[in-house]
Design an enzyme around this catalytic site. Sequence first.
Site, PDB file in Angstrom:
ATOM      1  CE  LYS A 144      69.678 -29.464  10.164  1.00  0.00           C
ATOM      2  NZ  LYS A 144      70.782 -28.965   9.312  1.00  0.00           N
ATOM      3  N   GLY A 145      64.814 -31.665  11.966  1.00  0.00           N
ATOM      4  CA  GLY A 145      63.648 -30.824  12.207  1.00  0.00           C
ATOM      5  C   GLY A 145      64.045 -29.395  12.475  1.00  0.00           C
ATOM      6  N   GLY A 146      63.150 -28.648  13.137  1.00  0.00           N
ATOM      7  CA  GLY A 146      63.429 -27.249  13.391  1.00  0.00           C
ATOM      8  C   GLY A 146      64.464 -27.031  14.470  1.00  0.00           C
ATOM      9  N   GLY A 148      65.993 -30.034  16.444  1.00  0.00           N
ATOM     10  CA  GLY A 148      66.899 -31.166  16.601  1.00  0.00           C
ATOM     11  C   GLY A 148      67.170 -31.881  15.301  1.00  0.00           C
ATOM     12  CB  VAL A 150      66.615 -38.007  14.183  1.00  0.00           C
ATOM     13  CG1 VAL A 150      66.536 -39.457  14.655  1.00  0.00           C
ATOM     14  CG2 VAL A 150      65.635 -37.141  14.969  1.00  0.00           C
ATOM     15  CE  LYS A 165      64.230 -34.015  17.884  1.00  0.00           C
ATOM     16  NZ  LYS A 165      62.742 -33.905  17.875  1.00  0.00           N
ATOM     17  CG  ASP A 272      53.660 -29.641  15.050  1.00  0.00           C
ATOM     18  OD1 ASP A 272      52.825 -29.198  14.233  1.00  0.00           O
ATOM     19  OD2 ASP A 272      54.846 -29.877  14.752  1.00  0.00           O
TER      20      ASP A 272
END
Length: 579
Positions: A144-146, A148, A150, A165, A272
């Site tokens: 898990k990201g900012g 999205g 997955v 995603k 990034d």
Amino acid sequence: MPNAESDRNLLFGILAFQNAFISREALIAAMQAWLFDKAKSLGDILRTQGALDAERYALLEALVRQHLKQHEDDPAKSLEAVSSIESVRDQLKQIADNDLHASLAHVSAARKEEEDPYASRALSSVGTPTSSGLRFRILQPHAKGGLGQVYVAHDEELHREVALKEIQGKYADHPESRARFLLEAEITGGLEHPGIVPVYGLGQYDDGRPFYAMRFIRGDNLQAAITRFHKGEKPNQDPGERALAFRKLLGRFLDVCNAVAYAHSRGVLHRDLKPGNVMLGQYGETLVVDWGLAKLVGAAEPGTASSERPLQPSSASGSAPTEMGRALGTPAYMSPEQAAGHHDRLGPASDVYSLGATLYHLLTGEAPFADEDVGGMLQRVQRGDFPPPRALKPEVSAGLEAVCLKAMALKPEDRYGSARALAEDVEHWLAGEPGAAWREPLVIRTRRWLVRYRLLVLASAAAMLTAATCLAVTARLIMPGRWFTASTFVALLAMGAAVIYLSAANLQARWIKKVALCERERAEDRGTLALDLLWHVVLARFRSVDEFAASSALDPLRSRAGLEELLANLKRRGNGHHG
């Protein structure tokens, strides 16, 4: 306590915004100013900026005190009780400060719409039907990201595991967030390179939320590999084994540079880059992932000769420009201009800086900036205030340190002109050749020249000493005198003999090495040549094959299989020559 002060400041700002005392822009500007002077309250900053007059300030202070009183004077509980701030939450989250993020976590923590739907979607199916049923069947959460999250999913059409995603539910109704997610999918799919994760398809759920499927990578990321390398350092470790592991890591870094150079040739900045965003497959794959902050610069990097046109995703036309002054990315690896929020100044050199910061982590085992609050870190990034790699690890090569520091130069124009130029300097170091970032001392340049032309040097030295010896002998015979003694003559003669012997030994070793290589490869068309070559060496130095077999010249080959067979073939070859 810092967290309580942060909670109270956020509560003050939310109540001011919800009661229309200040605008959204005034709230964001005040919170960003608070990062650099946390001794002041948010109310004082709003008054200083002219966003709040004295009368409204007094009303808000009274309102905050009453709100706290109703919730046991606990700012965290007060934040949990305030109504939703969805219209401003995303912009507040973009402010890089741990205290503010911790305070935001309290806001509406118990509200149903804020519940995480991430783990509840297992075993659902998405995608457009091709024959019967939906294409992707979700198996389990993965990361898990900012923006999205997955999942591991099964491709029902091609019967393989993929990474799926999707945009998180709380951002699904935000046009800007959705546009950014779609742009990420199109950019990732449009950059077709072995070093960039391939995308298999883009789609949406029945409610319109977008998702895309891509290759599922089994393996670690570069950050984990770097950590293992530096933690595995032992006093009695074989230096050759460690050097090999280090060169493998540098090879992975070169793969990243090449992938980024390709993206720049298509007019795309990553923004990034860091070890955590580089996946390492189990079979040598190196893949740059997470293009969520990618930026289209509209033209290829100057000086590139790409046969592909700049990338032009259809979703880019509706995306909003990044607000000036907002620092996007990971502070420990972002460039100074990125940390300052000067997005109009971002270019390939900004990604080159992040590559340099990644190389710094590889060399030292640590990020260039760490262990402090985000605001202070951003200021240090803008000043270029970090210790050189050799200050942390004295064993780091001076040449590689120079490459790293050039990539991380404070001014973009002082860095490498491209990611490819950075890679080339690292390649020069791996090959033992001088690079552009560091002018080597005379001693190192001389040593490299001597190694490269060692046969010429030895032959020249032998010739010079032989000539000197001959001159000394002649002087002794025709011009006897006290200045020339017998000991001088013996010393010169010994030096000449030593150099001649070393030259002959070096040539012999090179011949034997070539012969051993030919025998090991067992190339039928080279076997006769190898035996002839070795036979001539034996004739030059030994009376027989048996004497050659008993000499120390074959010590390095004693443990090699097939040595006895080689000697037997050599004897047969000798008999044939005598015959």
